[in-house]
Scaffold this active site. Sequence first.
Site, short mmCIF file in Angstrom:
data_model
loop_
_atom_site.label_atom_id
_atom_site.label_comp_id
_atom_site.label_asym_id
_atom_site.label_seq_id
_atom_site.Cartn_x
_atom_site.Cartn_y
_atom_site.Cartn_z
N GLU B 61 0.96 -1.44 -0.21
CA GLU B 61 0.07 -0.33 -0.22
C GLU B 61 1.13 1.44 0.24
O GLU B 61 0.35 1.82 -0.66
CB GLU B 61 -1.39 0.43 1.60
CG GLU B 61 -2.11 -1.13 0.89
CD GLU B 61 -2.14 -2.63 1.15
OE1 GLU B 61 -1.03 -2.92 1.74
OE2 GLU B 61 -2.98 -3.37 0.78
N HIS B 127 -12.18 -4.32 8.99
CA HIS B 127 -11.97 -4.69 7.59
C HIS B 127 -13.57 -3.19 7.49
O HIS B 127 -14.62 -3.02 6.49
CB HIS B 127 -13.13 -5.01 6.55
CG HIS B 127 -12.01 -6.15 5.85
ND1 HIS B 127 -10.69 -6.65 7.26
CD2 HIS B 127 -11.19 -6.14 4.78
CE1 HIS B 127 -10.21 -7.44 6.31
NE2 HIS B 127 -9.85 -7.25 4.75
C1 LIG Z 1 -2.93 -3.74 4.39
C2 LIG Z 1 -4.02 -5.13 3.24
N1 LIG Z 1 -4.11 -5.11 1.97
C3 LIG Z 1 -4.81 -5.95 1.28
C4 LIG Z 1 -6.27 -7.01 1.90
C5 LIG Z 1 -6.70 -7.78 1.00
N2 LIG Z 1 -6.40 -8.84 1.39
C6 LIG Z 1 -6.80 -9.97 2.10
S1 LIG Z 1 -6.15 -11.34 1.73
C7 LIG Z 1 -5.02 -11.02 0.43
C8 LIG Z 1 -3.99 -11.71 -0.34
C9 LIG Z 1 -2.70 -11.92 0.73
O1 LIG Z 1 -2.51 -13.32 -0.17
P1 LIG Z 1 -1.00 -14.11 0.62
O2 LIG Z 1 -0.52 -13.20 2.27
O3 LIG Z 1 -0.70 -15.24 0.24
O4 LIG Z 1 -2.90 -15.11 1.70
P2 LIG Z 1 -3.26 -16.50 1.42
O5 LIG Z 1 -4.21 -15.66 0.80
O6 LIG Z 1 -2.98 -16.74 0.33
O7 LIG Z 1 -2.96 -17.45 2.23
C10 LIG Z 1 -4.99 -9.21 0.16
C11 LIG Z 1 -4.56 -8.91 -0.77
C12 LIG Z 1 -6.16 -7.30 3.10
N3 LIG Z 1 -6.47 -8.26 3.68
N4 LIG Z 1 -4.54 -6.21 3.81
#
Ligand SMILES: Cc1ncc(C[n+]2csc(CCOP(=O)(O)OP(=O)(O)O)c2C)c(N)n1
Lengths: 324, 323
Positions: B61, B127
């Site tokens: 971000e 959220h």
């Molecule tokens: C700071 C932030 N940015 C964006 C999001 C939206 N978001 C939630 S889960 C996710 C993907 C996360 O991927 P990863 O770290 O690989 O975890 P996984 O879901 O694969 O377990 C995103 C972009 C968030 N929750 N927090």
Amino acid sequence: MGAREEMQSMLRMMMMIRNFEETADRLALRGKLSGGIHNSSGQEAVAVGVMSALAPDDVIATTHRSHHHTLAKNFSAREVMAELMTKVTGVSKGRGASMHLGDVARGHFGGNGIVAAGMGIGMGAALGIKMAGDKKVSVGFVGDGGMNTGRTWEAINMAAIWKLPLIVVVDNNQYAVETFINRVTAGGDLAKRASGFGLPASTIDGQNVIEVRDAVAAAREYALAGNGPTFINMLTYRYYGHNTGEKGQYRTLEEIEDWRTHRDPIEQFAARLFKEGLLDQATYDEMKVSVEAEIQDAVEFSENSPHPDPSEVMLNIDSGKLRG
Amino acid sequence: MANDPSYSEAYQSGIREEMYRDSRIFILGTDLQERGGHFAQVKGIAQEFGGERVRDTPISEAAMVAAGVGAAMYGMRPVVDLNFMDFSLGAMDEIINQAAHIRYMFNGSVPLIIRATSGIAAGGAHHNNSFESFFAHTPGLSVAVPGTPYDVKGLLKTALRADDPVVFMMHKKLTGIRGPIGGPEDLVPFGKARIAREGADATVVSYGYTLVTAAKAAEVLAAEGEQIEIIDLRTLFPMDMDAVINSLKKHGRMVVADEAPLFASITAEIAATASEVAFDSLKGPIVRVGAQRAPLSADPGQVDATIPSVDDMVAAIRKVLSY
Ligand SMILES: Cc1ncc(C[n+]2csc(CCOP(=O)(O)OP(=O)(O)O)c2C)c(N)n1
Ligand SMILES: [Mg+2]
């Protein structure tokens, strides 16, 4: 615990997590939970391998996808399922749901709605452990997607300069929502990236529960001896969508099928135990039955539990001591 | 109605037309290209304009907003899509200390839009923060809070043709609402409120999803013969205080409502200003409606207990009607 019992209990825990997740996903699709879930099916060996190497009062802090970590840390299926239904009997008393499982008193510093924020908190817990002179470690879980946010590397740098007893575990299922890790991750090799901070860093097979356990056990010894943090990138795979019901075109069905049939952590481990004579068919069948009963009981328990009282939303926001 | 575009489709329509008009406009954010964003707000746009102008980013971000700020200073017109407004916290320095203050210090402009989905719905405390007041509080930022598909498109166009950083907040619970939208040159100005419903007996000033709550409350009271006016602010900064005061002067009865915690909120700003400038017109105190000052529980019953209900709104309006 003898080796046989230990192995069998690791296997059973992975089976329980799988059953829990698939059951919870079905409930979510039928609108029986308070929202969707982040299903961890396929990633059980990471959770169970890590927890098998930890002592019960070691600390964890984790992500939005944390049912498996929480169950493996010996939180009951009942209290986790109840939380997914936002019932008062849930881990977070119904205030958190799927994404916010945690109980500080039991060394679980929380799931997290914010990518990689849990890992930073895990680093802070490691600082607390070190300053208190305790013989414990902290594990900070983070996803592959969390590898590209600045806070991750701020925390790792700090852990390294202060030699904190932190184990950074990348629960690397290779996708962040619908984004394949290689599309957004420069350099490719995460362990190499981490090693630039001067700490031991490796990539291991996150589908092999024993490999996971042994890597974490070594990192734990290293931390307890005062040497500081370790970074372990665990390659794994999630079978379901990012959130309940999501499919998307971002990966092929063949890819999913390939991981399921050739690299499933539970099947691989069961096969190994059979081969080594540590498991027989009757015991395996019994496990399946008892896991199913445990999850059904958890569902029933949760359905029969009440939601938190709406009149209590203002309780426990702060300690009250500053309110005069 | 059923064939009208949705709130998200209105955004798509606005961004598409503007991207054809101005080649400097581009979008960056997570999961935009294939998924079209988490709220389908840019569905199909990457297929039309390609990966240079609809850029998928890592989950970074601070870098996302920094990229937008620097590119905007250089002459581009970036739209940084932060997905949920809550994730702006990871880029708060870039938004508040940087984007908002650059023109004042460095003789340059920052034509940057930070779009995110905001407001209260399911999903728990991480959220569902309400950041309207601290963005509106920050000198240098403008804040749009469209309540209809028409305003999504029209405000977006205005922002994309202006030269300042804009925080563009789209409410989660409005994502699927439908309504008419304007054409390529139908711009909605900032700082110009809309009378969402006319009425001669009392006024509710609001924005975002709370407009829906207010409309339901107005229906309840209409059945009793009370005519409630509803003002949709559309932007929180600049804020159309003239529209608020003009409505207040009609009858001297006003409710100000949103779903942010009441303490130190936008509603406090409006109530304070209105009582300063139009005290003599008031028949009694302005009544504010807002959320309790509690983190948002994930439990649906507790969510409802935290934010204003139709009943709360009706009670507040009845109170001002009683003066
Ligand atoms: C700071 C932030 N940015 C964006 C999001 C939206 N978001 C939630 S889960 C996710 C993907 C996360 O991927 P990863 O770290 O690989 O975890 P996984 O879901 O694969 O377990 C995103 C972009 C968030 N929750 N927090
Ligand atoms: Mg991932």
